[in-house]
Design a protein around this motif. Structure first.
Motif, PDB file in Angstrom:
ATOM      1  N   ASN A 162     -11.158  12.348  -9.567  1.00  0.00           N
ATOM      2  CA  ASN A 162     -10.521  12.186  -8.260  1.00  0.00           C
ATOM      3  C   ASN A 162      -9.490  13.269  -7.962  1.00  0.00           C
ATOM      4  OD1 ASN A 162     -10.589  10.732  -5.887  1.00  0.00           O
ATOM      5  ND2 ASN A 162      -8.895   9.405  -6.449  1.00  0.00           N
TER       6      ASN A 162
ATOM      7  N   THR B 143      -7.148   6.333 -11.994  1.00  0.00           N
ATOM      8  CA  THR B 143      -8.226   6.282 -11.008  1.00  0.00           C
ATOM      9  C   THR B 143      -9.017   4.984 -11.125  1.00  0.00           C
ATOM     10  OG1 THR B 143      -8.393   8.694 -11.056  1.00  0.00           O
ATOM     11  CG2 THR B 143     -10.260   7.493 -10.159  1.00  0.00           C
ATOM     12  N   GLU B 144      -9.307   4.572 -12.365  1.00  0.00           N
ATOM     13  CA  GLU B 144     -10.068   3.336 -12.570  1.00  0.00           C
ATOM     14  C   GLU B 144      -9.296   2.104 -12.119  1.00  0.00           C
ATOM     15  OE1 GLU B 144     -11.080   3.498 -16.688  1.00  0.00           O
ATOM     16  OE2 GLU B 144     -12.876   4.738 -16.344  1.00  0.00           O
ATOM     17  N   GLN B 145      -7.969   2.221 -12.036  1.00  0.00           N
ATOM     18  CA  GLN B 145      -7.156   1.110 -11.544  1.00  0.00           C
ATOM     19  C   GLN B 145      -6.919   1.205 -10.036  1.00  0.00           C
ATOM     20  OE1 GLN B 145      -4.439   1.173 -15.489  1.00  0.00           O
ATOM     21  NE2 GLN B 145      -3.772  -0.333 -13.988  1.00  0.00           N
ATOM     22  N   ASP B 146      -7.740   2.039  -9.379  1.00  0.00           N
ATOM     23  CA  ASP B 146      -7.727   2.140  -7.920  1.00  0.00           C
ATOM     24  C   ASP B 146      -6.373   2.624  -7.404  1.00  0.00           C
ATOM     25  OD1 ASP B 146      -8.918   2.004  -5.428  1.00  0.00           O
ATOM     26  OD2 ASP B 146      -8.230  -0.047  -5.062  1.00  0.00           O
TER      27      ASP B 146
ATOM     28  N   GLN C 137       0.836  -1.195   0.000  1.00  0.00           N
ATOM     29  CA  GLN C 137       0.000   0.000   0.000  1.00  0.00           C
ATOM     30  C   GLN C 137       0.877   1.253   0.000  1.00  0.00           C
ATOM     31  OE1 GLN C 137      -3.283  -0.309  -0.183  1.00  0.00           O
ATOM     32  NE2 GLN C 137      -3.750   1.882  -0.193  1.00  0.00           N
TER      33      GLN C 137
ATOM     34  N   SER D 161      -3.254  -1.077  -7.978  1.00  0.00           N
ATOM     35  CA  SER D 161      -4.165  -0.836  -6.867  1.00  0.00           C
ATOM     36  C   SER D 161      -3.399  -0.488  -5.589  1.00  0.00           C
ATOM     37  CB  SER D 161      -5.025  -2.073  -6.614  1.00  0.00           C
ATOM     38  OG  SER D 161      -5.898  -1.853  -5.535  1.00  0.00           O
TER      39      SER D 161
ATOM     40  N   ASP E 294      -3.703   6.252  -6.843  1.00  0.00           N
ATOM     41  CA  ASP E 294      -3.638   7.701  -6.712  1.00  0.00           C
ATOM     42  C   ASP E 294      -2.621   8.254  -7.699  1.00  0.00           C
ATOM     43  OD1 ASP E 294      -5.416   8.642  -4.505  1.00  0.00           O
ATOM     44  OD2 ASP E 294      -4.319   7.120  -3.379  1.00  0.00           O
TER      45      ASP E 294
END
Length: 393
Positions: A277, A203-206, A105, A183, A208
Protein backbone atom coordinates in the motif's frame (compact mmCIF):
# COMPACT_ATOMS: atom_id res chain seq x y z
CA UNK A 1 -11.21 9.47 19.05
CA UNK A 2 -14.59 9.63 20.78
CA UNK A 3 -14.74 9.06 24.51
CA UNK A 4 -17.47 6.67 25.64
CA UNK A 5 -19.49 7.04 28.86
CA UNK A 6 -17.31 7.18 31.94
CA UNK A 7 -16.55 3.86 33.67
CA UNK A 8 -14.68 3.44 36.93
CA UNK A 9 -11.48 1.42 36.77
CA UNK A 10 -11.83 -0.50 40.05
CA UNK A 11 -13.76 -3.40 38.51
CA UNK A 12 -10.98 -4.27 36.07
CA UNK A 13 -8.25 -4.91 38.61
CA UNK A 14 -10.27 -7.60 40.36
CA UNK A 15 -9.25 -9.82 37.42
CA UNK A 16 -5.53 -9.39 38.09
CA UNK A 17 -3.77 -12.62 39.05
CA UNK A 18 -2.11 -12.49 42.47
CA UNK A 19 1.47 -13.85 42.17
CA UNK A 20 2.00 -14.23 45.93
CA UNK A 21 1.83 -17.50 47.84
CA UNK A 22 -1.15 -17.71 50.17
CA UNK A 23 0.70 -17.42 53.49
CA UNK A 24 2.28 -14.08 52.48
CA UNK A 25 -1.02 -12.36 51.66
CA UNK A 26 -1.43 -9.98 54.60
CA UNK A 27 -2.85 -7.31 52.31
CA UNK A 28 -5.43 -7.67 49.56
CA UNK A 29 -4.05 -7.23 46.06
CA UNK A 30 -6.86 -4.86 45.04
CA UNK A 31 -6.01 -2.67 48.05
CA UNK A 32 -2.34 -2.53 47.02
CA UNK A 33 -3.23 -1.71 43.41
CA UNK A 34 -5.79 0.96 44.35
CA UNK A 35 -3.49 2.71 46.84
CA UNK A 36 -0.70 2.73 44.24
CA UNK A 37 -2.88 4.19 41.49
CA UNK A 38 -4.18 6.90 43.84
CA UNK A 39 -0.68 7.67 45.08
CA UNK A 40 0.81 7.94 41.58
CA UNK A 41 -2.01 10.28 40.52
CA UNK A 42 -1.27 12.42 43.57
CA UNK A 43 2.46 12.74 42.97
CA UNK A 44 4.08 9.66 44.51
CA UNK A 45 7.18 8.51 42.62
CA UNK A 46 8.67 5.82 44.89
CA UNK A 47 7.54 2.95 47.12
CA UNK A 48 8.23 5.06 50.22
CA UNK A 49 6.09 7.87 48.76
CA UNK A 50 3.27 5.37 48.19
CA UNK A 51 3.46 4.06 51.76
CA UNK A 52 3.46 7.60 53.18
CA UNK A 53 0.49 8.53 50.98
CA UNK A 54 -1.42 5.46 52.20
CA UNK A 55 -0.78 6.28 55.86
CA UNK A 56 -1.76 9.94 55.42
CA UNK A 57 -4.97 8.95 53.61
CA UNK A 58 -5.78 5.90 55.75
CA UNK A 59 -9.16 7.14 57.02
CA UNK A 60 -10.25 8.12 53.52
CA UNK A 61 -9.01 4.88 51.94
CA UNK A 62 -10.72 2.85 54.66
CA UNK A 63 -14.09 4.10 53.36
CA UNK A 64 -13.84 1.88 50.27
CA UNK A 65 -10.96 -0.55 50.91
CA UNK A 66 -10.86 -3.37 53.45
CA UNK A 67 -7.22 -2.83 54.58
CA UNK A 68 -7.34 -5.84 56.97
CA UNK A 69 -3.78 -5.19 58.19
CA UNK A 70 -3.54 -1.47 57.64
CA UNK A 71 -1.36 0.16 54.98
CA UNK A 72 1.29 -2.10 53.42
CA UNK A 73 4.96 -1.19 53.90
CA UNK A 74 7.03 0.19 51.07
CA UNK A 75 8.81 -3.18 50.89
CA UNK A 76 5.46 -4.89 50.32
CA UNK A 77 4.52 -2.51 47.52
CA UNK A 78 7.90 -3.08 45.89
CA UNK A 79 7.76 -6.87 46.26
CA UNK A 80 4.23 -7.20 44.86
CA UNK A 81 4.94 -5.05 41.81
CA UNK A 82 8.18 -6.90 41.14
CA UNK A 83 6.16 -10.14 40.96
CA UNK A 84 3.09 -8.98 39.03
CA UNK A 85 2.94 -10.09 35.41
CA UNK A 86 3.22 -6.96 33.21
CA UNK A 87 1.37 -8.73 30.42
CA UNK A 88 -1.68 -9.18 32.65
CA UNK A 89 -1.52 -5.57 33.81
CA UNK A 90 -1.22 -4.45 30.19
CA UNK A 91 -4.30 -6.49 29.24
CA UNK A 92 -6.32 -4.76 31.95
CA UNK A 93 -5.02 -1.39 30.79
CA UNK A 94 -6.14 -2.19 27.23
CA UNK A 95 -9.58 -3.33 28.39
CA UNK A 96 -10.05 -0.08 30.26
CA UNK A 97 -8.95 2.03 27.27
CA UNK A 98 -11.27 0.12 24.93
CA UNK A 99 -14.17 0.60 27.34
CA UNK A 100 -13.84 4.40 27.46
CA UNK A 101 -12.91 5.30 23.91
CA UNK A 102 -13.45 4.58 20.25
CA UNK A 103 -11.57 5.78 17.18
CA UNK A 104 -12.92 8.17 14.61
CA UNK A 105 -11.99 8.02 10.92
CA UNK A 106 -8.55 9.50 10.32
CA UNK A 107 -7.40 9.30 13.96
CA UNK A 108 -3.62 9.72 14.12
CA UNK A 109 -1.91 7.11 16.29
CA UNK A 110 1.74 7.89 17.00
CA UNK A 111 4.03 5.04 18.00
CA UNK A 112 7.38 5.75 19.60
CA UNK A 113 9.84 4.35 22.11
CA UNK A 114 11.14 5.64 25.42
CA UNK A 115 13.95 4.46 27.70
CA UNK A 116 13.42 4.46 31.48
CA UNK A 117 16.94 5.66 32.06
CA UNK A 118 17.45 4.73 35.71
CA UNK A 119 15.68 1.37 35.60
CA UNK A 120 18.99 -0.43 35.01
CA UNK A 121 20.48 -2.70 37.67
CA UNK A 122 24.24 -3.15 37.39
CA UNK A 123 24.30 -5.88 40.06
CA UNK A 124 22.16 -8.08 37.79
CA UNK A 125 23.60 -6.87 34.49
CA UNK A 126 20.18 -5.45 33.68
CA UNK A 127 20.01 -2.62 31.12
CA UNK A 128 17.52 0.22 31.30
CA UNK A 129 14.01 -0.79 30.33
CA UNK A 130 12.65 0.41 27.00
CA UNK A 131 8.93 0.82 26.32
CA UNK A 132 7.06 1.35 23.08
CA UNK A 133 3.87 3.38 23.45
CA UNK A 134 0.92 4.11 21.19
CA UNK A 135 -0.55 7.60 21.57
CA UNK A 136 -3.90 8.88 20.26
CA UNK A 137 -3.09 12.46 19.33
CA UNK A 138 -6.65 13.83 19.23
CA UNK A 139 -7.56 13.17 22.86
CA UNK A 140 -4.06 12.74 24.24
CA UNK A 141 -4.41 9.16 25.50
CA UNK A 142 -1.89 6.35 25.83
CA UNK A 143 -3.53 3.45 24.00
CA UNK A 144 -1.08 0.75 24.96
CA UNK A 145 2.55 -0.14 25.51
CA UNK A 146 5.00 -2.99 24.99
CA UNK A 147 8.33 -3.82 26.51
CA UNK A 148 11.28 -3.93 24.13
CA UNK A 149 13.44 -7.04 24.07
CA UNK A 150 16.48 -6.24 26.21
CA UNK A 151 18.81 -7.48 23.45
CA UNK A 152 17.01 -5.71 20.64
CA UNK A 153 15.44 -2.38 19.76
CA UNK A 154 12.11 -0.82 18.88
CA UNK A 155 11.77 -2.90 15.71
CA UNK A 156 11.03 -6.16 17.51
CA UNK A 157 8.65 -4.52 19.94
CA UNK A 158 6.20 -3.62 17.20
CA UNK A 159 5.80 -6.66 14.91
CA UNK A 160 7.10 -9.48 17.10
CA UNK A 161 4.83 -10.73 19.85
CA UNK A 162 7.66 -12.41 21.77
CA UNK A 163 8.92 -9.55 23.93
CA UNK A 164 10.81 -10.20 27.15
CA UNK A 165 10.69 -8.70 30.62
CA UNK A 166 13.86 -8.66 32.71
CA UNK A 167 13.34 -11.58 35.07
CA UNK A 168 14.37 -15.26 35.29
CA UNK A 169 11.38 -16.36 33.24
CA UNK A 170 10.67 -14.20 30.19
CA UNK A 171 7.09 -13.21 29.49
CA UNK A 172 5.43 -13.09 26.12
CA UNK A 173 3.95 -9.59 25.89
CA UNK A 174 1.00 -8.76 23.64
CA UNK A 175 1.65 -7.54 20.14
CA UNK A 176 1.33 -3.77 20.37
CA UNK A 177 -0.21 -3.12 16.99
CA UNK A 178 -2.37 -6.24 16.92
CA UNK A 179 -4.06 -5.42 20.21
CA UNK A 180 -5.10 -1.98 18.93
CA UNK A 181 -8.20 -1.48 16.79
CA UNK A 182 -6.61 0.63 14.08
CA UNK A 183 -9.18 0.46 11.29
CA UNK A 184 -9.50 3.89 9.66
CA UNK A 185 -6.53 5.32 11.60
CA UNK A 186 -3.22 6.74 10.41
CA UNK A 187 -0.24 5.17 12.18
CA UNK A 188 2.89 7.33 12.36
CA UNK A 189 6.33 5.98 13.19
CA UNK A 190 9.88 7.24 13.34
CA UNK A 191 12.51 5.71 11.05
CA UNK A 192 13.09 2.75 13.39
CA UNK A 193 9.62 1.52 12.40
CA UNK A 194 10.35 1.60 8.68
CA UNK A 195 10.10 -2.17 8.22
CA UNK A 196 8.21 -4.16 5.62
CA UNK A 197 6.66 -6.38 8.29
CA UNK A 198 5.33 -3.39 10.20
CA UNK A 199 3.88 -1.81 7.05
CA UNK A 200 2.25 -5.15 6.18
CA UNK A 201 0.66 -5.41 9.60
CA UNK A 202 -0.67 -1.84 9.56
CA UNK A 203 -2.15 -2.39 6.11
CA UNK A 204 -3.76 -5.69 7.11
CA UNK A 205 -5.43 -3.88 10.01
CA UNK A 206 -7.08 -1.53 7.51
CA UNK A 207 -5.02 1.48 8.60
CA UNK A 208 -2.81 3.99 6.79
CA UNK A 209 0.76 4.86 7.65
CA UNK A 210 3.23 7.74 7.50
CA UNK A 211 6.79 6.63 8.29
CA UNK A 212 9.99 8.65 8.52
CA UNK A 213 13.06 7.68 6.48
CA UNK A 214 16.69 8.07 7.48
CA UNK A 215 19.83 7.99 5.37
CA UNK A 216 21.10 4.80 6.96
CA UNK A 217 18.18 2.99 5.34
CA UNK A 218 20.20 3.01 2.16
CA UNK A 219 18.37 2.20 -1.04
CA UNK A 220 14.88 3.30 -0.04
CA UNK A 221 16.02 6.72 1.17
CA UNK A 222 18.08 7.26 -1.97
CA UNK A 223 15.23 6.25 -4.29
CA UNK A 224 12.86 8.66 -2.57
CA UNK A 225 15.39 11.51 -2.63
CA UNK A 226 16.30 10.89 -6.28
CA UNK A 227 12.67 10.74 -7.37
CA UNK A 228 12.03 14.19 -5.88
CA UNK A 229 15.09 15.48 -7.74
CA UNK A 230 13.87 13.88 -10.96
CA UNK A 231 10.40 15.39 -10.50
CA UNK A 232 11.87 18.84 -9.91
CA UNK A 233 14.14 18.65 -12.98
CA UNK A 234 11.17 17.70 -15.16
CA UNK A 235 9.04 20.47 -13.64
CA UNK A 236 6.87 17.66 -12.20
CA UNK A 237 5.64 16.61 -15.63
CA UNK A 238 4.05 13.17 -15.32
CA UNK A 239 3.91 13.41 -11.50
CA UNK A 240 0.94 13.95 -9.19
CA UNK A 241 2.27 16.66 -6.91
CA UNK A 242 0.69 18.47 -3.99
CA UNK A 243 2.22 21.01 -1.63
CA UNK A 244 1.37 22.91 1.53
CA UNK A 245 3.07 25.68 3.49
CA UNK A 246 2.64 26.75 7.12
CA UNK A 247 4.27 29.65 8.96
CA UNK A 248 4.47 29.83 12.75
CA UNK A 249 6.00 32.41 15.06
CA UNK A 250 6.71 32.07 18.75
CA UNK A 251 9.36 31.32 21.39
CA UNK A 252 11.61 33.95 19.85
CA UNK A 253 11.74 32.44 16.39
CA UNK A 254 9.89 31.99 13.12
CA UNK A 255 9.37 28.62 11.50
CA UNK A 256 8.21 27.89 7.98
CA UNK A 257 7.19 24.30 7.22
CA UNK A 258 6.93 23.38 3.56
CA UNK A 259 5.37 20.01 2.71
CA UNK A 260 5.51 18.31 -0.67
CA UNK A 261 3.95 15.01 -1.71
CA UNK A 262 4.24 12.84 -4.83
CA UNK A 263 1.44 10.30 -5.24
CA UNK A 264 1.11 7.08 -7.24
CA UNK A 265 4.86 6.46 -7.17
CA UNK A 266 4.98 2.83 -6.03
CA UNK A 267 6.32 1.48 -9.33
CA UNK A 268 9.36 3.75 -9.22
CA UNK A 269 10.03 3.50 -5.48
CA UNK A 270 9.11 -0.16 -4.99
CA UNK A 271 9.19 -2.02 -8.31
CA UNK A 272 9.09 -5.41 -6.55
CA UNK A 273 5.99 -4.43 -4.51
CA UNK A 274 7.61 -5.29 -1.19
CA UNK A 275 6.02 -2.36 0.69
CA UNK A 276 2.27 -2.89 0.93
CA UNK A 277 0.00 0.00 0.00
CA UNK A 278 2.86 2.42 -0.65
CA UNK A 279 1.01 5.17 -2.49
CA UNK A 280 3.09 8.26 -1.91
CA UNK A 281 6.33 9.80 -0.77
CA UNK A 282 6.69 13.16 0.90
CA UNK A 283 8.99 15.53 2.66
CA UNK A 284 8.79 18.38 5.09
CA UNK A 285 11.32 21.20 5.00
CA UNK A 286 11.81 23.23 8.17
CA UNK A 287 13.19 26.74 7.88
CA UNK A 288 13.83 28.33 11.29
CA UNK A 289 14.90 31.92 11.85
CA UNK A 290 15.90 33.22 15.30
CA UNK A 291 14.26 36.62 15.86
CA UNK A 292 16.73 39.49 16.05
CA UNK A 293 19.66 37.38 14.81
CA UNK A 294 21.10 36.06 11.57
CA UNK A 295 20.78 32.47 12.77
CA UNK A 296 18.83 30.25 10.39
CA UNK A 297 18.57 26.50 10.00
CA UNK A 298 17.15 24.35 7.22
CA UNK A 299 16.20 20.72 7.66
CA UNK A 300 14.44 18.23 5.40
CA UNK A 301 12.85 14.89 6.31
CA UNK A 302 11.55 12.29 3.89
CA UNK A 303 8.61 9.91 4.40
CA UNK A 304 6.83 6.98 2.80
CA UNK A 305 3.06 6.77 3.13
CA UNK A 306 -0.08 4.92 2.13
CA UNK A 307 -1.94 8.25 1.85
CA UNK A 308 -2.79 9.26 -1.70
CA UNK A 309 -2.67 12.89 -2.85
CA UNK A 310 -3.83 14.38 0.46
CA UNK A 311 -1.14 16.86 1.42
CA UNK A 312 -2.96 18.42 4.37
CA UNK A 313 -3.58 15.02 5.96
CA UNK A 314 0.06 14.12 5.35
CA UNK A 315 1.20 17.40 6.94
CA UNK A 316 -1.10 16.87 9.92
CA UNK A 317 0.21 13.33 10.42
CA UNK A 318 3.83 14.47 10.35
CA UNK A 319 3.15 17.32 12.76
CA UNK A 320 0.96 15.33 15.15
CA UNK A 321 3.49 12.52 15.48
CA UNK A 322 5.61 14.70 17.76
CA UNK A 323 2.73 15.00 20.24
CA UNK A 324 3.85 11.71 21.76
CA UNK A 325 7.16 13.37 22.64
CA UNK A 326 5.72 16.66 23.87
CA UNK A 327 2.50 15.51 25.52
CA UNK A 328 3.45 12.04 26.74
CA UNK A 329 7.18 11.36 27.10
CA UNK A 330 8.07 14.88 28.24
CA UNK A 331 5.31 14.87 30.86
CA UNK A 332 6.37 11.43 32.13
CA UNK A 333 9.98 12.65 32.43
CA UNK A 334 9.39 16.09 33.89
CA UNK A 335 6.14 15.80 35.83
CA UNK A 336 6.18 12.10 36.81
CA UNK A 337 10.00 11.99 37.22
CA UNK A 338 10.08 8.74 35.25
CA UNK A 339 13.69 9.11 34.11
CA UNK A 340 14.86 9.56 37.71
CA UNK A 341 12.88 6.62 39.10
CA UNK A 342 15.06 4.11 40.96
CA UNK A 343 12.41 1.37 40.77
CA UNK A 344 14.47 -1.46 39.29
CA UNK A 345 13.60 -4.88 40.69
CA UNK A 346 12.33 -7.53 38.26
CA UNK A 347 8.94 -6.57 36.77
CA UNK A 348 8.45 -3.46 38.91
CA UNK A 349 9.76 -0.90 36.34
CA UNK A 350 7.46 -2.22 33.60
CA UNK A 351 4.44 -2.38 35.90
CA UNK A 352 5.00 1.13 37.24
CA UNK A 353 5.41 2.46 33.69
CA UNK A 354 1.95 1.06 32.88
CA UNK A 355 0.43 2.65 35.99
CA UNK A 356 2.03 6.00 35.12
CA UNK A 357 0.36 5.76 31.70
CA UNK A 358 -2.92 4.98 33.45
CA UNK A 359 -2.52 7.96 35.78
CA UNK A 360 -1.58 10.24 32.88
CA UNK A 361 -4.70 9.18 30.94
CA UNK A 362 -6.97 9.78 33.95
CA UNK A 363 -5.48 13.21 34.59
CA UNK A 364 -5.70 14.16 30.90
CA UNK A 365 -9.37 13.16 30.76
CA UNK A 366 -10.29 15.34 33.73
CA UNK A 367 -11.24 18.57 31.95
CA UNK A 368 -12.88 20.69 34.65
CA UNK A 369 -9.57 22.01 36.02
CA UNK A 370 -7.84 24.11 33.37
CA UNK A 371 -4.25 23.57 34.51
CA UNK A 372 -1.36 21.25 33.64
CA UNK A 373 -0.81 17.69 34.79
CA UNK A 374 1.58 18.73 37.57
CA UNK A 375 -1.00 21.05 39.15
CA UNK A 376 -3.71 18.40 38.79
CA UNK A 377 -1.51 15.90 40.63
CA UNK A 378 -1.07 18.38 43.47
CA UNK A 379 -4.77 19.15 43.69
CA UNK A 380 -5.64 15.44 43.69
CA UNK A 381 -3.27 15.00 46.65
CA UNK A 382 -4.81 17.92 48.52
CA UNK A 383 -8.47 17.45 47.62
CA UNK A 384 -9.98 13.97 48.02
CA UNK A 385 -13.13 14.95 46.16
CA UNK A 386 -11.05 15.98 43.17
CA UNK A 387 -9.10 12.70 43.36
CA UNK A 388 -12.40 10.82 43.17
CA UNK A 389 -13.37 12.89 40.14
CA UNK A 390 -10.11 11.92 38.43
CA UNK A 391 -10.59 8.24 39.28
CA UNK A 392 -14.12 8.21 37.89
CA UNK A 393 -13.12 9.48 34.45
Amino acid sequence: MKLKPKITIEDYFGELEDPRIERTKKHKLIDIITITICAVICGADSWIDIEVFGKCKYKWLKKFLELPNGIPSHDTFGRVFSLLNPEHLQQIFLKWIQSISSFTQGEIVAIDGKTLRHSYDRSKDKPALQMISAWATTNGLVLGQSIVDEKSNEITAIPDGQLTVRRATAHSCPHLLKVLSLSGCIVTLDAIGCQKEIVKQITEQDADYVITLKKNQGGLYERVENLFKKALMSNFEGFIKSEYKVKDEGHGRQEVRYYQMLSNVAEEIDPDWQWLNLNSIGYVEYLRVENGTDKTSLERRYFISSLNNNIKLFASSVREHWCIENQCHWILDVQFNEDDSRIRKDNAPANMAILRHLALNLLKQEKTLKVGVKAKRKKAGWDENYLLKVLRN
